[in-house]
Write an enzyme that holds these catalytic residues in place. Structure first.
Site, PDB file in Angstrom:
ATOM      1  N   CYS A 118     -30.165  27.678  -6.876  1.00  0.00           N
ATOM      2  CA  CYS A 118     -29.873  26.234  -6.900  1.00  0.00           C
ATOM      3  C   CYS A 118     -29.821  25.610  -5.510  1.00  0.00           C
ATOM      4  O   CYS A 118     -29.759  24.388  -5.396  1.00  0.00           O
ATOM      5  CB  CYS A 118     -28.564  25.975  -7.636  1.00  0.00           C
ATOM      6  SG  CYS A 118     -28.665  26.407  -9.377  1.00  0.00           S
TER       7      CYS A 118
ATOM      8  N   HIS B 196     -25.514  18.961  -5.801  1.00  0.00           N
ATOM      9  CA  HIS B 196     -26.217  19.722  -6.834  1.00  0.00           C
ATOM     10  C   HIS B 196     -25.564  19.430  -8.191  1.00  0.00           C
ATOM     11  O   HIS B 196     -24.348  19.364  -8.310  1.00  0.00           O
ATOM     12  CB  HIS B 196     -26.137  21.215  -6.506  1.00  0.00           C
ATOM     13  CG  HIS B 196     -26.668  22.087  -7.587  1.00  0.00           C
ATOM     14  ND1 HIS B 196     -27.933  21.914  -8.121  1.00  0.00           N
ATOM     15  CD2 HIS B 196     -26.112  23.131  -8.254  1.00  0.00           C
ATOM     16  CE1 HIS B 196     -28.119  22.830  -9.060  1.00  0.00           C
ATOM     17  NE2 HIS B 196     -27.039  23.575  -9.168  1.00  0.00           N
TER      18      HIS B 196
ATOM     19  N   ASN C 269     -28.706  20.971 -15.534  1.00  0.00           N
ATOM     20  CA  ASN C 269     -28.926  21.629 -14.242  1.00  0.00           C
ATOM     21  C   ASN C 269     -30.396  22.057 -14.151  1.00  0.00           C
ATOM     22  O   ASN C 269     -30.808  22.991 -14.826  1.00  0.00           O
ATOM     23  CB  ASN C 269     -27.989  22.843 -14.139  1.00  0.00           C
ATOM     24  CG  ASN C 269     -28.127  23.585 -12.823  1.00  0.00           C
ATOM     25  OD1 ASN C 269     -29.024  23.292 -12.029  1.00  0.00           O
ATOM     26  ND2 ASN C 269     -27.255  24.541 -12.593  1.00  0.00           N
TER      27      ASN C 269
HETATM   28  O1  UT7 Z   1     -26.025  26.003 -10.617  1.00  0.00           O
HETATM   29  C1  UT7 Z   1     -25.228  26.958 -10.032  1.00  0.00           C
HETATM   30  C2  UT7 Z   1     -24.683  27.937 -10.914  1.00  0.00           C
HETATM   31  N1  UT7 Z   1     -24.009  27.555 -12.107  1.00  0.00           N
HETATM   32  C3  UT7 Z   1     -22.850  26.869 -12.147  1.00  0.00           C
HETATM   33  O2  UT7 Z   1     -22.398  26.314 -11.185  1.00  0.00           O
HETATM   34  C4  UT7 Z   1     -22.137  26.856 -13.452  1.00  0.00           C
HETATM   35  C5  UT7 Z   1     -20.691  27.148 -13.248  1.00  0.00           C
HETATM   36  N2  UT7 Z   1     -19.928  27.313 -14.497  1.00  0.00           N
HETATM   37  C6  UT7 Z   1     -19.728  26.325 -15.379  1.00  0.00           C
HETATM   38  O3  UT7 Z   1     -20.230  25.230 -15.246  1.00  0.00           O
HETATM   39  C7  UT7 Z   1     -18.763  26.591 -16.508  1.00  0.00           C
HETATM   40  O4  UT7 Z   1     -18.084  27.795 -16.250  1.00  0.00           O
HETATM   41  C8  UT7 Z   1     -19.390  26.659 -17.922  1.00  0.00           C
HETATM   42  C9  UT7 Z   1     -19.881  25.282 -18.315  1.00  0.00           C
HETATM   43  C10 UT7 Z   1     -20.549  27.650 -17.927  1.00  0.00           C
HETATM   44  C11 UT7 Z   1     -18.341  27.097 -18.924  1.00  0.00           C
HETATM   45  O5  UT7 Z   1     -17.225  26.216 -18.876  1.00  0.00           O
HETATM   46  P1  UT7 Z   1     -15.738  26.780 -18.732  1.00  0.00           P
HETATM   47  O6  UT7 Z   1     -14.860  25.614 -18.748  1.00  0.00           O
HETATM   48  O7  UT7 Z   1     -15.705  27.678 -17.522  1.00  0.00           O
HETATM   49  O8  UT7 Z   1     -15.582  27.588 -20.050  1.00  0.00           O
HETATM   50  P2  UT7 Z   1     -15.166  29.123 -20.249  1.00  0.00           P
HETATM   51  O9  UT7 Z   1     -16.344  29.994 -20.016  1.00  0.00           O
HETATM   52  O10 UT7 Z   1     -13.894  29.409 -19.514  1.00  0.00           O
HETATM   53  O11 UT7 Z   1     -14.816  29.095 -21.778  1.00  0.00           O
HETATM   54  C12 UT7 Z   1     -13.721  28.331 -22.307  1.00  0.00           C
HETATM   55  C13 UT7 Z   1     -13.756  28.457 -23.810  1.00  0.00           C
HETATM   56  C14 UT7 Z   1     -13.892  29.883 -24.291  1.00  0.00           C
HETATM   57  O12 UT7 Z   1     -13.174  29.998 -25.523  1.00  0.00           O
HETATM   58  P3  UT7 Z   1     -11.701  30.648 -25.559  1.00  0.00           P
HETATM   59  O13 UT7 Z   1     -11.897  32.034 -25.020  1.00  0.00           O
HETATM   60  O14 UT7 Z   1     -10.874  29.771 -24.675  1.00  0.00           O
HETATM   61  O15 UT7 Z   1     -11.352  30.571 -27.000  1.00  0.00           O
HETATM   62  C15 UT7 Z   1     -15.369  30.042 -24.560  1.00  0.00           C
HETATM   63  O16 UT7 Z   1     -15.642  31.038 -25.491  1.00  0.00           O
HETATM   64  O17 UT7 Z   1     -14.887  27.775 -24.326  1.00  0.00           O
HETATM   65  C16 UT7 Z   1     -15.715  28.673 -25.083  1.00  0.00           C
HETATM   66  N3  UT7 Z   1     -17.121  28.314 -24.822  1.00  0.00           N
HETATM   67  C17 UT7 Z   1     -17.777  27.418 -25.552  1.00  0.00           C
HETATM   68  N4  UT7 Z   1     -17.420  26.656 -26.605  1.00  0.00           N
HETATM   69  C18 UT7 Z   1     -18.339  25.818 -27.114  1.00  0.00           C
HETATM   70  C19 UT7 Z   1     -17.938  28.791 -23.861  1.00  0.00           C
HETATM   71  N5  UT7 Z   1     -19.133  28.196 -23.942  1.00  0.00           N
HETATM   72  C20 UT7 Z   1     -19.071  27.348 -24.977  1.00  0.00           C
HETATM   73  C21 UT7 Z   1     -19.981  26.442 -25.563  1.00  0.00           C
HETATM   74  N6  UT7 Z   1     -19.573  25.702 -26.631  1.00  0.00           N
HETATM   75  N7  UT7 Z   1     -21.234  26.294 -25.113  1.00  0.00           N
END
Ligand code: UT7
Length: 332
Positions: A116, A256, A286
Site C-alpha cells: 500500500c 492511504h 482500499n
Molecule cells: O492497507 C494496509 C493494510 N490493511 C489495513 O490497514 C487494514 C487494517 N485492519 C482493519 O482495517 C480492520 O482490522 C478490519 C476492518 C480488517 C477488521 O476490523 P476490526 O474492527 O479490527 O474487527 P476484528 O477483526 O477485531 O473483529 C471484530 C469482530 C469479530 O467478532 P467477535 O470475535 O468480536 O465476535 C469478528 O469476527 O467482528 C467480526 N468480523 C466481522 N463481522 C462482520 C470480522 N470481520 C467481519 C465482517 N463482517 N466482515
C-alpha cells in the site's frame, strides 16, 4: 537557475464500471452493510470483472486520462514507474507493457512493489530522478487489481479491497513547488501479518498451496490496524515537525485509504479537521497502490497552486511514511 524540485503537473484516474456493494458482499460472506460501514467507512468498491484484463488495463486507462487532460505527447515521457502489488505477471514488467501501449516509446520503466506504500515510495523515486536533472517527465501510476488476489470467502479481506488506478506526472519546477520532504520507513516484521503465502520463490505454487487457498492475500486485521494507526500518525507528525509546520500550515492531508478509522486517527494526531482530509474510501475501498493518486484525481478541482499537502501511507511489508509536497497548479 534555482534549485530544481519535482512537481506534480497532471493527474489521471480510472476505476472499472462494476460496483461491488456491501449488500452484494452480504450474499458472499457472513457480514452486513452496517458492520462494514461503521468499521471501515466503505460503502462500495469497483471491480474489474473481465477475466482477460489485468492491472495493466487499469494503469493504461489512468495514464491515457492524464495524457489527454494535460495534452502531452507520450513520446516526451522519459520514465514510467508502476506502483503495484498485483503486476500482470511476476515476470515481464507491467510498466514496460504500459509504456509501450500508451506510446511512451522513448521511456524505460519498471514496477515498484511496496504494497500500500507503493505510490508513496514511487513519488520519492520519481522526484529523485527529476531533482537530479536526469529526466524531465516521469509518469508514476499506482494500479492494483486487488480482486485478483482477494478470497471472496474470507470476510476479513474481501470487504476491504477494490480495483483502480491513478496516475501523476512529475516534472522539474524552479518555483520551489513539488516535493519538499519525505520520511519513509519499513519493518520486515510485517510479513507475519499481511501476505500472500504461496506463489513466490519461498513457497512456489503447487496443488497443495492452491487447495489451502494460499494464493490469496491474508491479514491479521487487528494487528495490521494497530501498526497502521501508530505508524501513519507518527510519520505525519514527524514530517510536520521536521518542516516547522503546524496544522494551520497544512491545506490537505492525503492519507492511504485502508480504513476510515485509521484516517481519522492520523488526522487527530496532526490536529487536522476532517474538512482538510481527502477521503474517498466510501466509493472505492482500499485500492492499495492506487489510493493516493485516486485522491489527487478526485480532489484536483479543489487544489490550488502552493497548497501544502501531506501524504501518508502504511502497507504490507511493513512499509510506511509521509511526504510533504507543495501543489504546483490551479486546475481550471
Ligand atoms: O492497507 C494496509 C493494510 N490493511 C489495513 O490497514 C487494514 C487494517 N485492519 C482493519 O482495517 C480492520 O482490522 C478490519 C476492518 C480488517 C477488521 O476490523 P476490526 O474492527 O479490527 O474487527 P476484528 O477483526 O477485531 O473483529 C471484530 C469482530 C469479530 O467478532 P467477535 O470475535 O468480536 O465476535 C469478528 O469476527 O467482528 C467480526 N468480523 C466481522 N463481522 C462482520 C470480522 N470481520 C467481519 C465482517 N463482517 N466482515
Amino acid at each position: 537557475m534555482g534549485k530544481i524540485t519535482a512537481a506534480i503537473t497532471a493527474v489521471g484516474k480510472y476505476v472499472p464500471d462494476y460496483t461491488l456493494t456491501n449488500k452484494e458482499l452480504e450474499t458472499l460472506v457472513e457480514t452486513n452493510d452496517e458492520w462494514i460501514f461503521t468499521r471501515t467507512g466503505i460503502k462500495e468498491r469497483r471491480i474489474l470483472k473481465d477475466a482477460d484484463k489485468g492491472t495493466s488495463y487499469l494503469a493504461i486507462k489512468a495514464a491515457q486520462d492524464l495524457i489527454a487532460k494535460r495534452n502531452i505527447d507520450p513520446k516526451e515521457i522519459d520514465m514510467v514507474i508502476i506502483g503495484t502489488a498485483t503486476p500482470d505477471m511476476n515476470v515481464a514488467s507491467t510498466a514496460v507493457y504500459v509504456a509501450t501501449k500508451i506510446g511512451a516509446v522513448n521511456a524505460f520503466g519498471y514496477d515498484l512493489q511496496a504494497a500500500c506504500s507503493s505510490f508513496l515510495y514511487a513519488m520519492s523515486t520519481a522526484s529523485a530522478y527529476i531533482e537530479s536533472g536526469r529526466y524531465k517527465k516521469v509518469l508514476v501510476v499506482g494500479a492494483d487489481k486487488m480482486s485478483s488476489i482477494v478470497d471472496y470467502t474470507d470476510r476479513a479481506t474481501c470487504i476491504i479491497f477494490g480495483d483502480g488506478a491513478g496516475a501523476a506526472l512529475f516534472e522539474p519546477n524552479e518555483e520551489g513547488l513539488g516535493l519538499q520532504d519525505e520520511y519513509l520507513r519499513s519493518d520486515g516484521i510485517g510479513r507475519e501479518f499481511l501476505r500472500i503465502e504461496a506463489g513466490g520463490s519461498l513457497n512456489p505454487t503447487s496443488q497443495e498451496t492452491l487447495d489451502a487457498r494460499q494464493h490469496f492475500i491474508k491479514q491479521e486485521g487487528k494487528t495490521v490496524f494497530k501498526y497502521a494507526v501508530s505508524n501513519m500518525a507518527d510519520a505525519s507528525e514527524k514530517i510536520l515537525e521536521r518542516n516547522n509546520l503546524t496544522n494551520d500550515d497544512i491545506d490537505w492531508l492525503a492519507p492511504h485509504q485502508a480504513n476510515l478509522r485509521i484516517i481519522e486517527a492520523t488526522a487527530r494526531r496532526v490536529k487536522l479537521g476532517m474538512d482538510k482530509v481527502m477521503v474517498n474510501i466510501q466509493n472505492y475501498g482500499n485500492t492499495t497502490s492506487a489510493t493516493l493518486p485516486l485522491l489527487l484525481a478526485d480532489y484536483e478541482d479543489k487544489l490550488k497552486k502552493g497548497d501544502n499537502i501531506v501524504f501518508a501511507a502504511f502497507g504490507g511489508g511493513f512499509t510506511w511514511g509521509a511526504i510533504y509536497l507543495k501543489w504546483a497548479y490551479d486546475s481550471k
